[in-house]
Design a protein around this motif. Structure first.
Motif, mmCIF file in Angstrom:
data_model
loop_
_atom_site.group_PDB
_atom_site.id
_atom_site.type_symbol
_atom_site.label_atom_id
_atom_site.label_comp_id
_atom_site.label_asym_id
_atom_site.label_seq_id
_atom_site.Cartn_x
_atom_site.Cartn_y
_atom_site.Cartn_z
ATOM 1 N N VAL A 176 10.164 -11.212 0.630
ATOM 2 C CA VAL A 176 9.032 -10.650 1.385
ATOM 3 C C VAL A 176 8.010 -10.063 0.418
ATOM 4 C CG1 VAL A 176 8.299 -8.877 3.035
ATOM 5 C CG2 VAL A 176 10.484 -10.030 3.363
ATOM 6 N N PHE A 177 8.501 -9.320 -0.549
ATOM 7 C CA PHE A 177 7.587 -8.644 -1.459
ATOM 8 C C PHE A 177 6.901 -9.606 -2.414
ATOM 9 C CE2 PHE A 177 10.640 -5.027 -0.613
ATOM 10 C CZ PHE A 177 9.859 -4.559 0.425
ATOM 11 N N LYS A 178 7.621 -10.680 -2.725
ATOM 12 C CA LYS A 178 7.022 -11.672 -3.606
ATOM 13 C C LYS A 178 5.785 -12.284 -2.920
ATOM 14 C CE LYS A 178 8.504 -15.616 -6.173
ATOM 15 N NZ LYS A 178 9.507 -16.654 -5.934
ATOM 16 N N ASN A 179 5.920 -12.510 -1.636
ATOM 17 C CA ASN A 179 4.767 -13.058 -0.913
ATOM 18 C C ASN A 179 3.579 -12.107 -0.910
ATOM 19 O OD1 ASN A 179 6.241 -15.301 -0.368
ATOM 20 N ND2 ASN A 179 6.901 -14.601 1.665
ATOM 21 N N LEU A 180 3.887 -10.822 -0.866
ATOM 22 C CA LEU A 180 2.803 -9.844 -0.824
ATOM 23 C C LEU A 180 2.080 -9.708 -2.152
ATOM 24 C CD1 LEU A 180 4.115 -6.726 1.098
ATOM 25 C CD2 LEU A 180 2.349 -8.306 1.818
ATOM 26 N N ARG A 181 2.811 -10.055 -3.198
ATOM 27 C CA ARG A 181 2.289 -9.781 -4.528
ATOM 28 C C ARG A 181 0.967 -10.493 -4.793
ATOM 29 N NH1 ARG A 181 6.671 -10.978 -8.689
ATOM 30 N NH2 ARG A 181 8.028 -9.940 -7.220
ATOM 31 N N GLY A 182 0.801 -11.640 -4.159
ATOM 32 C CA GLY A 182 -0.396 -12.413 -4.411
ATOM 33 C C GLY A 182 -1.695 -11.785 -3.904
ATOM 34 N N TYR A 183 -1.576 -10.895 -2.912
ATOM 35 C CA TYR A 183 -2.807 -10.361 -2.320
ATOM 36 C C TYR A 183 -3.455 -9.286 -3.179
ATOM 37 C CZ TYR A 183 -1.024 -12.602 1.888
ATOM 38 O OH TYR A 183 -0.540 -13.498 2.780
ATOM 39 N N GLY A 184 -4.794 -9.375 -3.330
ATOM 40 C CA GLY A 184 -5.504 -8.349 -4.070
ATOM 41 C C GLY A 184 -5.668 -7.107 -3.214
ATOM 42 N N LYS A 185 -5.750 -7.343 -1.902
ATOM 43 C CA LYS A 185 -5.954 -6.227 -1.004
ATOM 44 C C LYS A 185 -5.052 -6.472 0.197
ATOM 45 C CE LYS A 185 -9.966 -3.765 0.845
ATOM 46 N NZ LYS A 185 -9.439 -3.514 2.180
ATOM 47 N N LEU A 186 -4.455 -5.437 0.729
ATOM 48 C CA LEU A 186 -3.594 -5.645 1.885
ATOM 49 C C LEU A 186 -4.322 -5.290 3.161
ATOM 50 C CD1 LEU A 186 -0.112 -4.302 0.786
ATOM 51 C CD2 LEU A 186 -0.919 -6.655 0.900
ATOM 52 N N THR A 187 -4.214 -6.177 4.138
ATOM 53 C CA THR A 187 -4.802 -5.860 5.427
ATOM 54 C C THR A 187 -3.698 -5.341 6.335
ATOM 55 O OG1 THR A 187 -4.286 -8.019 6.304
ATOM 56 C CG2 THR A 187 -6.414 -7.779 5.175
ATOM 57 N N GLU A 188 -4.120 -4.805 7.455
ATOM 58 C CA GLU A 188 -3.152 -4.319 8.422
ATOM 59 C C GLU A 188 -2.209 -5.447 8.833
ATOM 60 O OE1 GLU A 188 -5.097 -1.683 11.030
ATOM 61 O OE2 GLU A 188 -3.415 -1.652 12.437
ATOM 62 N N LYS A 189 -2.792 -6.640 8.892
ATOM 63 C CA LYS A 189 -1.972 -7.772 9.325
ATOM 64 C C LYS A 189 -0.934 -8.153 8.266
ATOM 65 C CE LYS A 189 -2.152 -12.435 11.242
ATOM 66 N NZ LYS A 189 -1.002 -12.825 10.452
ATOM 67 N N ASN A 190 -1.364 -8.197 6.983
ATOM 68 C CA ASN A 190 -0.402 -8.473 5.913
ATOM 69 C C ASN A 190 0.783 -7.522 6.002
ATOM 70 O OD1 ASN A 190 -3.028 -8.835 3.463
ATOM 71 N ND2 ASN A 190 -2.040 -10.392 4.728
ATOM 72 N N VAL A 191 0.451 -6.236 6.137
ATOM 73 C CA VAL A 191 1.499 -5.212 6.150
ATOM 74 C C VAL A 191 2.404 -5.398 7.356
ATOM 75 C CG1 VAL A 191 1.944 -2.735 6.354
ATOM 76 C CG2 VAL A 191 0.109 -3.548 4.864
ATOM 77 N N ALA A 192 1.785 -5.627 8.507
ATOM 78 C CA ALA A 192 2.581 -5.779 9.724
ATOM 79 C C ALA A 192 3.510 -6.988 9.619
ATOM 80 C CB ALA A 192 1.664 -5.912 10.936
ATOM 81 N N ASP A 193 2.982 -8.096 9.086
ATOM 82 C CA ASP A 193 3.809 -9.297 8.945
ATOM 83 C C ASP A 193 4.983 -9.035 8.015
ATOM 84 O OD1 ASP A 193 2.126 -10.627 10.599
ATOM 85 O OD2 ASP A 193 1.098 -11.786 9.021
ATOM 86 N N ALA A 194 4.660 -8.421 6.889
ATOM 87 C CA ALA A 194 5.719 -8.168 5.906
ATOM 88 C C ALA A 194 6.782 -7.254 6.504
ATOM 89 C CB ALA A 194 5.131 -7.539 4.650
ATOM 90 N N LEU A 195 6.323 -6.207 7.193
ATOM 91 C CA LEU A 195 7.297 -5.253 7.727
ATOM 92 C C LEU A 195 8.134 -5.854 8.857
ATOM 93 C CD1 LEU A 195 5.397 -1.872 7.517
ATOM 94 C CD2 LEU A 195 7.205 -2.768 6.042
ATOM 95 N N ARG A 196 7.539 -6.807 9.555
ATOM 96 C CA ARG A 196 8.332 -7.493 10.579
ATOM 97 C C ARG A 196 9.504 -8.218 9.918
ATOM 98 N NH1 ARG A 196 4.634 -10.660 12.931
ATOM 99 N NH2 ARG A 196 3.668 -8.742 13.651
ATOM 100 N N GLU A 197 9.198 -8.860 8.787
ATOM 101 C CA GLU A 197 10.273 -9.553 8.076
ATOM 102 C C GLU A 197 11.310 -8.577 7.511
ATOM 103 O OE1 GLU A 197 9.188 -12.819 5.354
ATOM 104 O OE2 GLU A 197 7.210 -12.664 6.290
ATOM 105 N N VAL A 198 10.805 -7.438 7.047
ATOM 106 C CA VAL A 198 11.736 -6.421 6.541
ATOM 107 C C VAL A 198 12.674 -5.983 7.668
ATOM 108 C CG1 VAL A 198 11.942 -4.050 5.670
ATOM 109 C CG2 VAL A 198 10.190 -5.558 4.733
ATOM 110 N N ARG A 199 12.107 -5.828 8.844
ATOM 111 C CA ARG A 199 12.907 -5.388 9.975
ATOM 112 C C ARG A 199 14.011 -6.407 10.298
ATOM 113 N NH1 ARG A 199 11.996 -6.224 15.302
ATOM 114 N NH2 ARG A 199 13.232 -4.919 16.689
ATOM 115 N N VAL A 200 13.613 -7.677 10.296
ATOM 116 C CA VAL A 200 14.608 -8.726 10.553
ATOM 117 C C VAL A 200 15.707 -8.673 9.492
ATOM 118 C CG1 VAL A 200 14.984 -11.227 10.626
ATOM 119 C CG2 VAL A 200 12.981 -10.237 11.745
ATOM 120 N N ALA A 201 15.290 -8.501 8.238
ATOM 121 C CA ALA A 201 16.271 -8.441 7.147
ATOM 122 C C ALA A 201 17.233 -7.267 7.344
ATOM 123 C CB ALA A 201 15.566 -8.320 5.800
ATOM 124 N N LEU A 202 16.693 -6.143 7.777
ATOM 125 C CA LEU A 202 17.551 -4.970 8.004
ATOM 126 C C LEU A 202 18.534 -5.220 9.142
ATOM 127 C CD1 LEU A 202 14.965 -2.026 7.689
ATOM 128 C CD2 LEU A 202 16.719 -2.688 6.024
#
Ligand SMILES: Nc1nc2c(ncn2[C@@H]2O[C@H](COP(=O)(O)OP(=O)(O)O)[C@@H](O)[C@H]2O)c(=O)[nH]1
Ligand SMILES: [Mg+2]
Length: 441
Positions: A12-38
């Motif tokens: 999940v974090f590797k995918n985020l690394r590419g972004y220069g700036k995080l949008t609310e959507k990037n964060v929400a998507d990533a955290l959704r995946e984190v939730r599934v992982a948990l």
């Protein structure tokens, strides 16, 4: 430990690394995946939900630090929150205070083994332990404890044939007094399910012994079941903490991550193997670092210090800290780790290595790595960047390996260096915030 959770979070974090700036959507998507992982790691549903909520609030509310990428910043927030999840509002302090320590828990969770491991840790910390056999249901349990005591050269107190545990306890206290033992570790009986009879026996013990610690031993491999059991025991006995065992096996992380939040009781120790050395003080920060693949340098250095020259360890730690690690160190690190026991146990602790499954070296592979490094000139070992094609083929010939193997080794080495560089950046950012995981103590 927690491989699958760890892998998922890292991706999940590797995918985020590419972004220069995080949008609310990037964060929400990533955290959704984190939730599934948990949830897949069997973390309690409500705990996972609250965790995501808190992380999201912080991620969106925070200014981006200029020194790290937004992706790295999210990793830092998740790291902080994982630590908070496992430590609650009070940091867990390792304590080896003298007094009476009682281990309770279900059948097969690892009580007797933990008694032995704890006695060993106590002795290391200057205590004089006495093991007390209070599992009166099975004569074999007394034998088991006595065998452990013999291995450890730590005395074991038992009264064969006595069914009244409080009587055994009284005699044990007297024996400790006359033998000048300051720390008594009581092994108790378990059941398949917690029942009234067991609880009554434990309550009688507790009231008599006024224990320093009454620790619930729980099998991490059973996930949420371990958490439920802990809740039950805690209600009946008001335990002072938890020992989570079998974290070395296929535990998915759910028990470790939910235990504190659900029961309100701290995990104090972690069982990480069947051997008597395999009990660690539980440090939430280290555990979070392992889960996020950030390596556990302090843990490694500690283990290393016990097994080999402390000076050597300090040098290694310094090199990791200033990132001047070269191929010579790489080799000696591999060799030293081999001395330390199964490589897999340690790999997760070394920055970058958690991600290198290829490095599970057998003896013969280690010999080949050794041969390759030894076929290099001093200059080449210190500055691998000068290794061009002709040098590589000379080394392959000299070491009786192939160019492909030489290339593989160099690739692994540079991956490790790159990871260290990333970590260094994050550590600096952490340090500015008041410090999180530290390389140097
Ligand atoms: N892999 C692993 N096995 C463990 C650990 N702790 C205990 N065990 C094993 O679990 C089994 C049950 O342990 P035991 O101490 O007899 O449990 P008790 O019934 O609660 O006293 C034994 O085979 C132990 O070797 C651990 O941390 N890791
Ligand atoms: Mg037992």
């Amino acid at each position: 430990m927690f491989e699958s959770l760890s892998e998922k979070l890292q991706s999940v974090f590797k995918n985020l690394r590419g972004y220069g700036k995080l949008t609310e959507k990037n964060v929400a998507d990533a955290l959704r995946e984190v939730r599934v992982a948990l949830l897949e790691a069997d973390v309690n549903y409500k705990v996972a939900k609250d965790f995501i909520e808190r992380t999201k609030q912080r991620a969106l509310g925070q200014e981006v630090l200029s020194s790290v990428t937004p992706g790295q910043q999210i990793v830092m927030i998740v790291h902080d929150e994982l630590v908070a999840l496992m430590s609650g509002d009070q940091p867990v302090k390792p304590s080896f205070t003298a007094g009476n320590w009682i281990m309770v828990g279900l059948h097969g969770c690892g009580k007797t083994t933990t008694c032995g491991k704890l006695a060993k840790l106590m002795a290391k910390n200057g205590r004089k332990p006495l093991l007390v056999a209070c599992d009166v249901n099975r004569p074999a349990a007394i034998d088991q404890l006595e065998t452990l005591g013999k291995q450890l050269q730590i005395p074991v107190f038992s009264v064969r044939g006595e069914k009244d545990v409080t009587e055994i306890c009284r005699q044990a206290l007297a024996a400790a007094e006359s033998q000048r033992r300051d720390t008594l570790i009581f092994d108790t009986a378990g059941r398949l399910h917690i029942d009234e009879e067991l609880v009554q026996e434990l309550v009688r013990m507790r009231d008599l012994l006024k224990p320093q610690e009454i620790l619930l031993v729980a099998d991490a491999a059973t996930g949420q079941e371990a958490v439920n059991i802990a809740e039950h025991f805690d209600k009946a006995l008001n335990v002072t903490g938890i020992v989570l065992t079998k974290l070395d096996g296929d535990a998915r992380g759910g028990a470790a991550l939910s235990m504190r939040a659900v029961t309100g009781k701290p995990i104090k120790f972690a069982g990480v193997g069947e051997k008597l050395d395999d009990l660690e003080t539980f440090f939430p920060e280290r555990m979070a670092g392992r889960i996020l693949g950030m390596g556990d340098v302090v843990g490694l250095v500690e283990k290393a210090q016990e097994a080999f020259d402390a000076k050597e360890a300090e040098k290694l730690q310094q090199k990791i800290a200033d990132r001047s690690l070269n191929l010579e160190d790489f080799l000696s690190q591999l060799q030293q780790m081999k001395k330390l026991g199964p490589l897999e146990n340690l790999l997760g602790m070394v920055p970058g290595m958690g991600k290198m499954p290829d490095l599970s070296l057998g003896d013969s592979q280690l010999k080949r790595v050794e041969a390759i490094v030894q076929s290099m000139t001093r200059e080449e070992r210190r500055r691998p960047e000068i290794l061009n094609a002709s040098r590589r083929s000379r080394i392959a010939r000299g070491s009786g390996t192939s160019v492909a193997e030489v290339n593989d080794l160099l690739k692994q080495f540079s991956m490790m260096k790159r990871m260290m560089k990333d970590m260094g950046k994050m550590q600096k950012a952490f340090a500015r915030k008041g410090g999180m995981p530290k390389l140097a103590r």
